[in-house]
Design a protein around this motif. Structure first.
Motif, mmCIF file in Angstrom:
data_model
loop_
_atom_site.group_PDB
_atom_site.id
_atom_site.type_symbol
_atom_site.label_atom_id
_atom_site.label_comp_id
_atom_site.label_asym_id
_atom_site.label_seq_id
_atom_site.Cartn_x
_atom_site.Cartn_y
_atom_site.Cartn_z
ATOM 1 N N ARG A 1 44.812 32.347 62.690
ATOM 2 C CA ARG A 1 46.022 32.131 64.091
ATOM 3 C C ARG A 1 44.837 32.502 64.701
ATOM 4 N NH1 ARG A 1 50.561 31.789 62.059
ATOM 5 N NH2 ARG A 1 51.526 34.123 62.049
ATOM 6 N N LEU A 2 43.891 33.966 64.609
ATOM 7 C CA LEU A 2 43.177 34.178 66.012
ATOM 8 C C LEU A 2 41.972 33.761 65.997
ATOM 9 C CD1 LEU A 2 43.209 37.453 64.286
ATOM 10 C CD2 LEU A 2 44.726 37.210 65.958
ATOM 11 N N PRO A 3 41.001 33.752 66.839
ATOM 12 C CA PRO A 3 39.970 33.097 67.254
ATOM 13 C C PRO A 3 38.948 33.160 65.840
ATOM 14 C CG PRO A 3 40.475 34.351 69.269
ATOM 15 C CD PRO A 3 41.486 35.018 67.886
ATOM 16 N N ARG A 4 37.845 31.903 65.844
ATOM 17 C CA ARG A 4 37.651 31.761 65.265
ATOM 18 C C ARG A 4 36.594 32.903 64.323
ATOM 19 N NH1 ARG A 4 34.695 27.358 62.579
ATOM 20 N NH2 ARG A 4 32.865 28.207 61.026
ATOM 21 N N PRO A 5 36.839 33.294 63.162
ATOM 22 C CA PRO A 5 35.492 34.888 62.833
ATOM 23 C C PRO A 5 34.416 34.561 63.025
ATOM 24 C CG PRO A 5 36.835 34.355 60.890
ATOM 25 C CD PRO A 5 36.819 33.032 62.253
ATOM 26 N N LEU A 6 34.026 36.056 63.258
ATOM 27 C CA LEU A 6 31.778 35.697 62.822
ATOM 28 C C LEU A 6 32.416 35.081 61.533
ATOM 29 C CD1 LEU A 6 31.269 39.063 64.526
ATOM 30 C CD2 LEU A 6 31.168 36.724 65.275
ATOM 31 N N ALA A 7 32.936 36.087 59.977
ATOM 32 C CA ALA A 7 32.438 35.770 59.278
ATOM 33 C C ALA A 7 33.820 36.161 58.472
ATOM 34 C CB ALA A 7 31.790 36.914 58.649
ATOM 35 N N ASP A 8 33.881 35.430 57.395
ATOM 36 C CA ASP A 8 34.799 35.648 56.703
ATOM 37 C C ASP A 8 34.677 35.237 54.907
ATOM 38 O OD1 ASP A 8 37.359 35.678 55.258
ATOM 39 O OD2 ASP A 8 38.454 33.009 56.607
ATOM 40 N N SER A 9 34.999 36.213 54.001
ATOM 41 C CA SER A 9 34.413 36.539 52.633
ATOM 42 C C SER A 9 35.276 36.245 51.726
ATOM 43 C CB SER A 9 33.597 37.216 52.450
ATOM 44 O OG SER A 9 34.392 38.941 52.680
ATOM 45 N N ARG A 10 37.025 36.155 52.086
ATOM 46 C CA ARG A 10 38.344 35.796 51.573
ATOM 47 C C ARG A 10 37.866 34.878 50.416
ATOM 48 N NH1 ARG A 10 42.192 35.853 55.335
ATOM 49 N NH2 ARG A 10 40.808 34.222 56.505
ATOM 50 N N ARG A 11 38.012 34.934 49.780
ATOM 51 C CA ARG A 11 38.187 34.359 48.273
ATOM 52 C C ARG A 11 38.249 34.809 46.463
ATOM 53 N NH1 ARG A 11 34.224 35.833 44.716
ATOM 54 N NH2 ARG A 11 32.146 37.174 45.414
ATOM 55 N N MET A 12 38.687 34.072 45.856
ATOM 56 C CA MET A 12 39.254 34.442 43.982
ATOM 57 C C MET A 12 37.858 35.108 44.110
ATOM 58 S SD MET A 12 42.466 33.287 44.681
ATOM 59 C CE MET A 12 42.494 34.069 42.695
ATOM 60 N N MET A 13 38.245 36.300 43.506
ATOM 61 C CA MET A 13 37.055 37.549 43.015
ATOM 62 C C MET A 13 37.468 37.847 41.799
ATOM 63 S SD MET A 13 37.491 40.735 45.277
ATOM 64 C CE MET A 13 35.530 39.108 46.950
ATOM 65 N N SER A 14 36.372 38.595 40.852
ATOM 66 C CA SER A 14 37.142 38.951 40.138
ATOM 67 C C SER A 14 37.082 40.175 40.441
ATOM 68 C CB SER A 14 35.300 39.363 38.784
ATOM 69 O OG SER A 14 35.382 39.698 37.629
ATOM 70 N N VAL A 15 37.909 41.337 39.259
ATOM 71 C CA VAL A 15 38.242 43.135 40.039
ATOM 72 C C VAL A 15 36.905 43.661 39.432
ATOM 73 C CG1 VAL A 15 40.416 42.380 39.181
ATOM 74 C CG2 VAL A 15 38.832 43.888 37.384
ATOM 75 N N ALA A 16 35.437 43.079 39.074
ATOM 76 C CA ALA A 16 34.409 43.739 39.312
ATOM 77 C C ALA A 16 33.582 43.386 40.554
ATOM 78 C CB ALA A 16 33.101 42.960 37.953
ATOM 79 N N GLU A 17 33.933 42.659 41.157
ATOM 80 C CA GLU A 17 32.932 42.570 42.683
ATOM 81 C C GLU A 17 33.928 43.192 43.307
ATOM 82 O OE1 GLU A 17 31.444 38.184 42.818
ATOM 83 O OE2 GLU A 17 33.750 38.067 41.732
ATOM 84 N N LEU A 18 35.163 44.501 43.560
ATOM 85 C CA LEU A 18 35.547 44.429 44.994
ATOM 86 C C LEU A 18 34.703 45.736 45.620
ATOM 87 C CD1 LEU A 18 38.877 45.755 42.674
ATOM 88 C CD2 LEU A 18 39.117 44.459 44.892
ATOM 89 N N GLY A 19 33.493 45.852 45.184
ATOM 90 C CA GLY A 19 32.551 46.266 46.226
ATOM 91 C C GLY A 19 32.302 45.813 46.438
ATOM 92 N N SER A 20 31.836 44.803 46.957
ATOM 93 C CA SER A 20 31.117 43.988 47.944
ATOM 94 C C SER A 20 32.703 43.633 49.012
ATOM 95 C CB SER A 20 30.997 42.066 47.033
ATOM 96 O OG SER A 20 32.166 41.219 46.541
ATOM 97 N N ILE A 21 32.871 43.742 49.001
ATOM 98 C CA ILE A 21 34.658 43.707 50.399
ATOM 99 C C ILE A 21 34.070 44.537 52.192
ATOM 100 C CG2 ILE A 21 36.677 44.105 50.992
ATOM 101 C CD1 ILE A 21 37.691 43.175 48.529
ATOM 102 N N THR A 22 33.764 45.550 51.253
ATOM 103 C CA THR A 22 33.320 46.396 52.392
ATOM 104 C C THR A 22 32.331 47.148 52.269
ATOM 105 O OG1 THR A 22 34.271 48.613 50.213
ATOM 106 C CG2 THR A 22 34.958 47.816 52.562
ATOM 107 N N ALA A 23 31.182 46.671 51.074
ATOM 108 C CA ALA A 23 29.505 46.850 51.255
ATOM 109 C C ALA A 23 29.581 48.225 51.289
ATOM 110 C CB ALA A 23 29.191 45.748 51.920
ATOM 111 N N GLU A 24 30.191 49.586 51.025
ATOM 112 C CA GLU A 24 29.752 50.767 51.257
ATOM 113 C C GLU A 24 28.558 50.650 51.033
ATOM 114 O OE1 GLU A 24 32.815 53.328 50.411
ATOM 115 O OE2 GLU A 24 33.516 52.386 51.257
ATOM 116 N N PRO A 25 26.870 51.864 51.344
ATOM 117 C CA PRO A 25 26.222 52.174 50.957
ATOM 118 C C PRO A 25 26.280 52.694 49.287
ATOM 119 C CG PRO A 25 26.491 52.957 53.171
ATOM 120 C CD PRO A 25 27.642 52.653 52.578
#
Length: 433
Positions: free
Chosen positions: A274-298
């Motif tokens: 319900r908020l203004p349109r975001p710059l980006a939205d990466s939410r999706r169904m994913m594998s637990v092996a992909e969790l590091g992609s959420i915050t994309a830390e160095p």
């Protein structure tokens, strides 16, 4: 130093570096490049037998052993030590029937996730896939799924260790309840953990990702975050992030994971839509092996200055929005609660504070470093903090007394004296007082 190298090469099969060698300054560096780490030598052990041989040598030579896979939690308290690198202790065995994994001390959290995912299982990963699972567990460990399963250490059922005498043995709640308790969250000051046995958890479906807006929407995002966390089920974890990267405009984000189906997650996260349109939205169904992609830390070593606090509520967090967060790069609020509040056979015990505040900046010239720490101090003082911090979030200026109650510290120091009276093991945050 040639004498030390020769002695170490006679004691261990792994690689050895001493001061004066071309690669020494590189191999002794911790992950956090802002931390200066003086050591007498660096040894990369081949296996647990090598670790035992190193401990026996260090004890006989009057040297300490500081253990690091890569040094994410380094504090620089390493004078007079041999730095033990455990990257080659890389055994990883997953048993999908018993839902257990044997994890070597050099195995990263991301590798555990990749091995568990094909079986519909998960460990308890945090934001970064490159930290060692053992290092996280020895500090207690805050995970994406901690609201369901508690501390990472709560899922450890056994440790393979080398003790201060250089002996290899297995430690469980039955064989040595005091040492088992201490290893479940008070660090590596009691033994070298060469492997651990971890209970895995069902994760047949996972939805997650980051939603990102320009900072002008921060008040509305904070209001939505408050609404979501007020009624969130334990399967839903959300983190609020204020971000200001060099060369970019300030932004605000909400990171989320949900152990369940997409439709359920979208309903729970509806205030964000319900908020203004975001710059980006990466939410999706994913594998637990992909969790590091959420915050994309160095994923490569870099310098950093951090400060963590536990919050009693969100009542005053508008103070975070009053001014730009610069010179900080990020200010994060993590929703805790759920299983964290339940009984835990660990030094931390239940974590009753509902939120964690994490403040991060990059040091530079003395004036820059001073500005970063001053900003961290000012923001923390404006919020309802308890003064206690999770062990794995301590910074180099803090001690075990910042993480544990006086009674717990006293008990831990007694265990240290019994198991390592000669102070062979030198953890990032030592128990000796």
């Amino acid at each position: 130093m040639n004498m030390l190298k020769n002695a170490l090469k006679s004691a261990v099969r792994g690689e050895v570096w001493v001061p004066g060698e071309p690669d020494f300054d590189t191999v002794r560096r911790p992950w956090n490049l802002a931390v200066e780490q003086p050591v007498a030598a660096v040894v990369e052990a081949d296996d647990a037998d090598d670790v035992a041989a190193l401990v026996r040598y260090a004890r006989s030579a009057g040297l300490g052993v500081a253990t690091q896979p890569n040094g994410h939690g380094a504090t620089g308290r390493t004078d007079g030590t041999i730095l033990l690198r455990t990257r080659r202790l890389d055994t990883l065995r997953v048993d999908p029937v018993t839902r257990r994994a044997w994890v070597g001390a050099g195995v990263s959290s991301g590798r555990v996730q990749a091995a568990a995912a094909p079986h519909g299982l998960t460990g308890l990963p945090g934001s970064s896939p490159v930290v060692s699972l053992t290092g996280v567990a020895l500090g207690g460990g805050l995970s994406w799924f901690g609201r369901v399963h508690g501390w990472v250490a709560d899922s450890v059922t056994a440790y393979e260790i080398v003790d201060a005498g250089g002996h290899q043995r297995r430690v469980t709640a039955e064989t040595d309840p005091d040492l088992f308790w201490a290893l479940r969250g008070a660090g590596g000051d009691f033994a070298v953990v060469t492997a651990l046995k971890l209970a895995l958890h069902p994760a047949p479906r996972l939805y997650g990702g980051r939603t990102l807006w320009t900072v002008e929407h921060a008040p509305a995002v904070l209001a939505a975050y408050r609404q979501i966390t007020a009624t969130a089920p334990d399967a839903l974890t959300t983190w609020l992030d204020l971000l200001h990267f060099p060369g970019a405009e300030p932004m605000v984000a909400v990171d989320a994971t949900y152990l369940g189906e997409q439709d359920e997650a979208r309903d729970l996260l509806a205030p964000l839509d319900r908020l203004p349109r975001p710059l980006a939205d990466s939410r999706r169904m994913m594998s637990v092996a992909e969790l590091g992609s959420i915050t994309a830390e160095p994923t490569a070593p870099s310098p950093g200055l951090s400060r963590a606090e536990l919050l009693t509520d969100l009542e005053a967090v508008e103070a975070l929005l009053a001014d730009p967060i610069a010179p900080l790069l990020s200010v994060q609020i993590r929703h805790l609660g759920g299983a964290f509040t339940r009984p835990s056979d660990s030094p931390h015990g239940p974590l009753t504070e509902p939120y964690l505040l994490y403040l991060f900046g990059i040091p530079g010239e003395p004036t820059t470093t001073g500005a970063v720490t001053a900003k961290q101090r000012a923001l923390a003082s404006a919020l309802p903090v308890t003064g206690r911090k999770p062990f794995t979030f301590l910074n180099p200026d803090e001690t075990v007394a910042d993480a544990f109650s006086p009674n717990v510290v006293q008990r831990l120091r007694g265990i240290k004296r019994r198991h390592d009276p000669g102070n062979v093991f030198r953890a990032n945050f030592p128990m000796a007082g």
